[in-house]
Design an enzyme around this catalytic site. Structure first.
Site, PDB file in Angstrom:
ATOM      1  N   CYS B 139      50.404  73.213  39.739  1.00  0.00           N
ATOM      2  CA  CYS B 139      51.648  72.474  39.906  1.00  0.00           C
ATOM      3  C   CYS B 139      52.042  72.408  41.374  1.00  0.00           C
ATOM      4  O   CYS B 139      52.189  73.434  42.033  1.00  0.00           O
ATOM      5  CB  CYS B 139      52.767  73.101  39.084  1.00  0.00           C
ATOM      6  SG  CYS B 139      52.612  72.662  37.350  1.00  0.00           S
ATOM      7  N   CYS B 347      36.517  30.008  32.727  1.00  0.00           N
ATOM      8  CA  CYS B 347      37.404  29.922  33.903  1.00  0.00           C
ATOM      9  C   CYS B 347      38.668  29.136  33.565  1.00  0.00           C
ATOM     10  O   CYS B 347      38.602  28.052  32.988  1.00  0.00           O
ATOM     11  CB  CYS B 347      36.665  29.231  35.053  1.00  0.00           C
ATOM     12  SG  CYS B 347      37.690  28.945  36.510  1.00  0.00           S
ATOM     13  N   CYS B 353      40.007  34.096  42.602  1.00  0.00           N
ATOM     14  CA  CYS B 353      38.719  34.522  43.159  1.00  0.00           C
ATOM     15  C   CYS B 353      38.489  33.826  44.493  1.00  0.00           C
ATOM     16  O   CYS B 353      38.065  34.433  45.473  1.00  0.00           O
ATOM     17  CB  CYS B 353      37.585  34.220  42.182  1.00  0.00           C
ATOM     18  SG  CYS B 353      37.477  32.483  41.682  1.00  0.00           S
ATOM     19  N   CYS B 357      38.410  35.767  48.141  1.00  0.00           N
ATOM     20  CA  CYS B 357      37.162  35.719  48.907  1.00  0.00           C
ATOM     21  C   CYS B 357      37.384  35.001  50.236  1.00  0.00           C
ATOM     22  O   CYS B 357      36.917  35.430  51.285  1.00  0.00           O
ATOM     23  CB  CYS B 357      36.085  35.011  48.090  1.00  0.00           C
ATOM     24  SG  CYS B 357      34.428  35.239  48.765  1.00  0.00           S
ATOM     25  N   CYS B 392      39.967  38.555  38.924  1.00  0.00           N
ATOM     26  CA  CYS B 392      39.989  37.510  37.895  1.00  0.00           C
ATOM     27  C   CYS B 392      40.798  37.985  36.687  1.00  0.00           C
ATOM     28  O   CYS B 392      40.569  39.075  36.187  1.00  0.00           O
ATOM     29  CB  CYS B 392      38.562  37.175  37.456  1.00  0.00           C
ATOM     30  SG  CYS B 392      38.499  35.953  36.137  1.00  0.00           S
TER      31      CYS B 392
END
Lengths: 447, 436
Positions: B139, B347, B353, B357, B392
């Site tokens: 703890c 999709c 995405c 990216c 996604c």
């Protein structure tokens, strides 16, 4: 005599409490918890389809994210930046054919994020807080602009012009501002006098004067305004209505739907409105849906919309048709009016003819008669070109031609809203026209 | 039906799901309900020395963070060990064990770091017929300020010392509960083993402040305008716990030492993952505190169904199965080439995405193809990083696929045999291979 008995038009068909219930919000606004849950459903898409589908290009993912982070006022600001009538558009936009139709959650699950209701949550939260007007005016430019019509296009244009530091005078034919927001749309879409409250909010920016009771062609003219002001914006809407062109068009009980809706909107006591037991509505657009649904809510027993083409061709969306149907309105397609049946110059029914689409729309010769105490004409509104004659403002099919900046063929005159050709007759579209015109007027004046 | 019977240090329970030492196991009433609901065992909330019990704050003792739809992701607490009288706790433990002989009852302990208090309390626990003890060296809040809990767990020498005392003074199995609030969990684990402990359990809670109140500028949970760090648990800590478990399971010195897995276990799947990484059983707390004891039904059912589907007859068939696959980065196969693949039918075109990216990674996903909104992987840019898979919103819409032939990004063969960093030409200390 039988003729007196055959018609049944009455006021006060319902208990007083029933009117209040029937004309309360069609969709209850979202509470804080519902809004948070709904906002969490948004994926914050890249180059979001909803935003691209919005005629005013509201940054929808951003405002929903602002709601989800506990910043509804910031969300409202995001909305109003693009659409000063974000509050009304949240209530009247056919979101099912705009932002919500392309929401990726609609694609994925058939259940879009309820963007309209979230927009209402954000704008209502801001307005309820009664804040200082969220937009600041630029330093005065000394330029003056005349706006014809205090509807969505005119108000949007005036607000944006005022923001840029110009002085605006709006000329409005009616006693009340707001245009169709105030006089046109169904009462259950704009409760608690919202249209008037929104007008007050818009005017709060300052620099906008409204001259009521000033009609184009009667009290004012384009030439006169052009000479007195640095620029003119025409947002006069569609003041006329189409006639059925049948005998009996003016019989007692054959009613212009737009006028009836306006009376209904402006009456505090809905029990005063005369309503028939059997009602037929002719038309296939939003006006037809709005009048049919409201007449049903006023206590009419049988309400039938007759439209001369099929459901796909109706201007009213599937969703709007569904609203009418779930309220008990029957929608019948492929029927065109042939004869208004009267007795002593009072409507008793309507004779319709079945139609078919064989290249062109043609009557099949087969007839149908419907009993009717009232017939509502909702076959479209028309432009009044009279006041524009000889002004050098070109028209196309009876409406004003504008370029991509809302500029008309006459120098110094811009136009927007329902009175221009080639765009959808929606509040949100009118707001965008006003905004675009204001930006172009500003650019032109400040050259 | 797979056999879920668990035997941990000789302590038998009908399933491997124990409730961790925490508020749900502080009283007979709660434990009775837990056993009725089907839990295989409990670790009774930590007992302290005889005498006046500790006191808790009277303001809020939990803070939290939430995910979408206010799903609880992480919980923190500043509650101390049991604030009930030792004698009452011991009586209740005895009564419970007597009523539920087939369930595991372990007693968590925390007394000052001296031999006598440990000796004393162990005797008292033995009298209850409990199955074992768990030493609370974990703890991070409150008790640590008094030289107990994590204050012990952070010093391997103390761990070893106390473990040794306990093994000397009791016949019961001794489990040492470890704190994650250290830099390398292998050291305290090795110390526990050196002290003769039978097992370790981990993780205890992570030192944390969950949020700050932006009106009062007090940390939450706020006690009269002030806050103190608490112990963090729940789904958010699971990855930390899995790693620590794996580190101990694959350490040469502690390999094979029984581990009781703790840390954000919420579903059967979480439990199976902990067991695959070497845990003999698992302990649950936050999930029960969020949803109630009934969740154990899903855990039992789910684990059993999965084992049946996969043909695992009993727990031994899954325990430790993933351990050999945990390795150092330097041994990962650098010739294993994957590319993201987007299932266009699945999709929904949210574009996350692409933007992830584009903005933050390798510009390897389109947003437009032939003038239409379309998200496609550009193999010549894709490094196979998996970020798109992770952002996604649709499961299995984007997958990482091993490629064959030539990697269009590097122009090199994607079918070369296994080779790792220790052999790589860019590594200055690489072992030179004959080919080079």
């Amino acid at each position: 005599m039988a003729k007196a008995k055959s018609r049944d038009i009455r006021q006060g068909r319902l208990d007083p409490a029933q009117y209040l219930e029937n004309f309360s919000d069609l969709h209850a606004p979202l509470g804080q918890h519902e809004a948070t849950v709904e906002a969490d459903r948004c994926y914050f898409c890249y180059d979001a389809p909803c935003m691209n589908a919005c005629p005013t290009a509201i940054d929808i993912p951003l405002f929903i994210r602002q709601i989800s982070t506990g910043n509804p006022k910031g969300a409202a600001q995001t909305i109003l930046d693009q659409n000063i009538m974000g509050g009304m558009c949240a209530r009247v936009c056919p979101t099912e054919t705009l932002c919500e139709e392309v929401c990726v959650r609609e694609v994925a699950e058939g259940k879009p994020v309820r963007i309209g209701l979230l927009q209402r949550f954000a704008t209502d939260t801001l307005l309820a807080a009664n804040p200082a007007h969220p937009f600041k005016r630029a330093p005065a430019t000394g330029k003056r602009v005349a706006v014809i019509g205090a509807g969505p296009a005119g108000l949007s244009c005036a607000h944006r012009l005022a923001m840029h530091g110009h002085e605006v005078t709006i000329y409005e034919a009616r006693a009340k501002s707001g245009g169709l927001n105030e006089h046109g749309i169904a009462a259950y879409k704009s409760t608690d006098d919202f249209a008037a409250r929104e007008v007050a909010f818009i005017l709060d920016i300052g620099g906008i004067t409204i001259a009521q009771g000033q009609a184009l062609g009667k009290d004012i003219s384009i030439d006169q305004l052009s000479s007195e002001f640095d620029a003119v914006f025409v947002g006069m809407g569609l003041p006329g209505v189409h006639a059925l062109g049948l005998q009996g068009d003016h019989a007692d009980g054959c009613i212009d739907a737009v006028e009836y809706i306006e009376t209904l909107r402006q009456s505090d006591d809905k029990s005063n409105l005369p309503v028939g037991r059997n009602v037929v509505v002719i038309g296939g657009g939003m006006t037809a849906i709005d009048v049919a649904t409201q007449v049903k809510l006023l206590g009419a027993e049988n309400v039938t919309i007759c439209y001369r083409r099929g459901p796909e061709q109706m201007n009213a969306s599937d969703y709007e048709q569904e609203v009418a149907q779930t309220h008990g309105v029957a929608i019948r397609h492929w029927l065109q009016p042939r004869k208004i049946l009267t007795d002593a110059n009072a409507v008793t029914g309507i004779e319709l003819e079945y139609t078919a689409q064989n290249g062109t729309l043609t009557g099949t010769g087969e007839a149908l008669t419907l009993a009717a105490d009232q017939i509502f004409k909702a076959i479209g509104q028309s432009f009044d070109a009279g006041p524009l004659e000889g002004t050098g403002i070109d028209l196309d099919q009876g409406r004003i031609i504008v370029d991509e900046n809302q500029k008309t063929s006459r120098d110094g005159v811009w136009a927007g809203g329902d009175c221009i050709s080639g765009d959808e007759d929606l509040t949100v579209v009118a707001v965008e026209h006003g905004k675009l015109a204001a930006e172009d007027i500003h650019k032109t004046l400040m050259g | 039906m797979a056999n879920l019977a668990s035997n941990f240090l000789g302590i038998k329970s009908p399933n491997p799901f124990w409730l961790a030492s925490a508020p749900p196991t502080d009283k007979e009433y709660n434990v009775e309900r837990a056993f009725q609901a089907g839990w295989g065992g409990v670790v009774w909330k930590t007992l302290g020395e005889a005498g006046p019990p500790v006191v808790n704050v009277n303001g809020p003792r939990y803070g939290a963070i939430w995910g979408a739809d206010r799903r609880l992701l992480g919980l923190n607490n500043i509650e101390l060990i049991t604030d009930r009288d030792l004698e009452i706790n011991l009586q209740e433990i005895k009564a419970i064990k007597k009523r539920w002989p087939d369930r595991a009852v372990i007693v968590s302990l925390m007394v000052p770091c001296e031999e006598e208090p440990w000796k004393k309390i162990l005797k008292r626990v033995e009298e209850t017929e409990a199955d074992g003890v768990e030493l609370n060296f974990g703890c991070p809040h409150g008790m640590s300020e008094r030289g107990m809990g994590a204050a012990v767990g952070q010093v391997p020498d103390y761990i070893e010392m106390v473990a040794r005392w306990c093994k000397q003074h009791t016949r019961m199995p001794v489990i040492v509960k470890l704190t994650p609030n250290i830099t390398d969990v292998r050291y305290p684990a090795r110390a526990a083993k050196a002290g003769g402990a039978d097992a370790v359990s981990l993780i205890n809670t992570v030192s944390s402040i969950t949020s700050v109140n932006l009106d009062s500028f007090s940390p939450e949970p706020s006690i009269d305008g002030k806050g103190s760090h608490g112990g963090y648990c729940g789904p958010a800590v699971k990855p930390i716990a899995l790693n620590m478990v794996a580190e101990i399971a694959r350490d040469a010195e502690t390999a094979g030492m029984p581990i009781s897995g703790i840390g954000g276990i919420t579903t059967w799947r979480d439990a199976a993952e902990f067991m695959a990484l070497g845990c003999g059983n698992v302990q649950v707390c936050t999930a029960a505190m969020t949803y109630g004891f009934k969740i154990v039904e899903e855990m039992i059912e789910g684990l059993s169904n999965w084992m049946d589907d996969k043909g695992h007859a009993d727990l031994d068939a899954i325990i430790g199965r993933a351990v050999p696959n945990v390795t150092d980065w330097q041994y990962l196969n650098l010739n294993y080439v994957t590319k993201a693949k987007i299932d266009q039918d699945a999709c929904i075109q949210c574009g996350r995405c692409h933007i992830a990216c584009e903005d933050t990674s390798h510009q390897a996903i389109t947003n437009m193809v032939d003038g239409l909104r379309k998200f496609e992987v550009i193999d010549a840019e894709c490094v196979g990083c998996n970020l798109c898979v992770n952002v996604c919103p649709v499961e299995n819409c984007i997958t990482m696929e091993q490629i064959s032939g030539t990697d269009p990004r590097t122009g090199k063969s994607a079918e070369l045999p296994y080779s790792n960093w220790t052999e790589h030409p860019n590594n200055p200390s690489a072992t030179k291979t004959a080919a080079e």
